[in-house]
Design a protein around this motif. Structure first.
Motif, PDB file in Angstrom:
ATOM      1  N   VAL A   1      44.277  71.209  40.340  1.00  0.00           N
ATOM      2  CA  VAL A   1      43.485  70.065  40.798  1.00  0.00           C
ATOM      3  C   VAL A   1      44.391  68.887  41.160  1.00  0.00           C
ATOM      4  CG1 VAL A   1      41.728  68.373  40.131  1.00  0.00           C
ATOM      5  CG2 VAL A   1      41.456  70.765  39.475  1.00  0.00           C
ATOM      6  N   THR A   2      45.359  68.608  40.283  1.00  0.00           N
ATOM      7  CA  THR A   2      46.309  67.532  40.573  1.00  0.00           C
ATOM      8  C   THR A   2      47.068  67.821  41.862  1.00  0.00           C
ATOM      9  OG1 THR A   2      46.621  67.036  38.223  1.00  0.00           O
ATOM     10  CG2 THR A   2      48.329  66.272  39.718  1.00  0.00           C
ATOM     11  N   GLY A   3      47.530  69.062  42.007  1.00  0.00           N
ATOM     12  CA  GLY A   3      48.257  69.431  43.205  1.00  0.00           C
ATOM     13  C   GLY A   3      47.421  69.290  44.463  1.00  0.00           C
ATOM     14  N   GLY A   4      46.160  69.695  44.399  1.00  0.00           N
ATOM     15  CA  GLY A   4      45.290  69.558  45.559  1.00  0.00           C
ATOM     16  C   GLY A   4      45.127  68.110  45.974  1.00  0.00           C
ATOM     17  N   ILE A   5      44.949  67.229  44.986  1.00  0.00           N
ATOM     18  CA  ILE A   5      44.806  65.798  45.275  1.00  0.00           C
ATOM     19  C   ILE A   5      46.124  65.227  45.784  1.00  0.00           C
ATOM     20  CG2 ILE A   5      44.385  63.533  44.226  1.00  0.00           C
ATOM     21  CD1 ILE A   5      42.391  64.949  42.348  1.00  0.00           C
ATOM     22  N   THR A   6      47.230  65.653  45.180  1.00  0.00           N
ATOM     23  CA  THR A   6      48.555  65.200  45.636  1.00  0.00           C
ATOM     24  C   THR A   6      48.798  65.625  47.082  1.00  0.00           C
ATOM     25  OG1 THR A   6      49.511  65.285  43.411  1.00  0.00           O
ATOM     26  CG2 THR A   6      51.045  65.405  45.255  1.00  0.00           C
ATOM     27  N   GLY A   7      48.525  66.889  47.376  1.00  0.00           N
ATOM     28  CA  GLY A   7      48.739  67.381  48.727  1.00  0.00           C
ATOM     29  C   GLY A   7      47.880  66.677  49.751  1.00  0.00           C
ATOM     30  N   ALA A   8      46.646  66.334  49.380  1.00  0.00           N
ATOM     31  CA  ALA A   8      45.714  65.727  50.328  1.00  0.00           C
ATOM     32  C   ALA A   8      45.899  64.228  50.486  1.00  0.00           C
ATOM     33  CB  ALA A   8      44.276  66.022  49.897  1.00  0.00           C
ATOM     34  N   THR A   9      46.479  63.548  49.462  1.00  0.00           N
ATOM     35  CA  THR A   9      46.538  62.084  49.482  1.00  0.00           C
ATOM     36  C   THR A   9      47.935  61.508  49.269  1.00  0.00           C
ATOM     37  OG1 THR A   9      46.159  61.806  47.097  1.00  0.00           O
ATOM     38  CG2 THR A   9      44.209  62.014  48.504  1.00  0.00           C
ATOM     39  N   GLY A  10      48.877  62.292  48.712  1.00  0.00           N
ATOM     40  CA  GLY A  10      50.192  61.778  48.365  1.00  0.00           C
ATOM     41  C   GLY A  10      50.235  61.044  47.040  1.00  0.00           C
TER      42      GLY A  10
END
Length: 248
Positions: free
Chosen positions: A139-148
């Motif tokens: 989940v963290t990775g998905g948010i990181t990838g989508a928003t930085g």
């Protein structure tokens, strides 16, 4: 402002301030950099520019602690989830219209600042770590990838494990280092990380480190709680501004 060559004064002042925040609070450099730069350039370009200073400062934070090997052994499922989620999530950051990726960035900033201001006392039992760590990582990775933005929900999760202060700071350094590397790999795969951006990103190391030194020097001369409150309110307002852009 050119998407590939943002004004150097903006770049240097952003990373000086971001380093200052990190020096005082122990975190926040990528979040501040994304928040400020994301109001002037696309989130994908902002993410590319934060890669080198984020990597340098977070590796420093990781290796300066007492138990890097032990933390890697404990949290490798979390790190694996972050890596996979971030790598595949960057497709959104690189390919979605910047207006809508800016909306995602604004929501992420608002959510993090709101959570940090409320500071709920969460405790997660150790027996939940084996299955919860990879979920939180993805989940963290998905948010990181989508928003930085690297912080949601990994930071609240690590805080809820009741690590001691030094372990928490080092675990955050580990998480942010892995997030930065995965973000760079994902952006490069989608053609959103260019050599000229890496050059500018490398230049940003100097103000970032200068800001960290300044923040550490003034940490004991100011109220960290008051500084943190002002910082979070700043993120809250920037998040609202970014999230509202598509509708006005």
């Amino acid at each position: 402002m050119n998407e590939l060559t943002p004004d150097l004064l903006l770049l240097f002042s952003t990373f000086l301030f971001a380093g200052l925040v990190k020096g005082v609070t122990g975190m926040g450099l990528p979040t501040v950099a994304m928040a400020v730069l994301g109001t002037f350039i696309s989130p994908a370009t902002a993410a590319a520019l934060l890669v080198v200073p984020s990597l340098v400062t977070n590796v420093w934070q990781l290796v300066a602690g007492p138990n890097a090997v032990g933390l890697v052994r404990r949290f490798w499922p979390l790190m694996l989830g972050i890596t996979l989620g971030t790598f595949f999530g960057t497709a959104l950051l690189a390919e979605v219209d910047p207006t809508w990726s800016g909306l995602g960035l604004g929501i992420a900033l608002f959510a993090y600042a709101g959570y940090a201001l409320l500071s709920p006392a969460l405790t997660i039992p150790a027996r939940s770590e084996p299955w919860l760590s990879p979920v939180i990582g993805v989940v963290t990775g998905g948010i990181t990838g989508a928003t930085g933005v690297f912080v949601i929900p990994a930071v609240p999760y690590l805080q809820s494990l009741r690590l001691d202060k030094d372990e928490l700071v080092q675990a955050l350094g580990l998480s942010f280092t892995v997030s930065t590397l995965a973000l760079a790999a994902g952006l490069a795969t989608h053609g959103a990380l260019r050599m000229e951006q890496l050059g500018l990103s490398s230049l940003a190391i100097v103000p970032a480190l200068a800001g960290m030194w300044l923040g550490q020097a003034v940490r004991n001369r100011i109220s960290p709680r008051g500084f943190r409150l002002c910082f979070l309110m700043f993120l809250l307002l920037l998040g609202l501004e970014l999230a509202s852009r598509p509708f006005f």
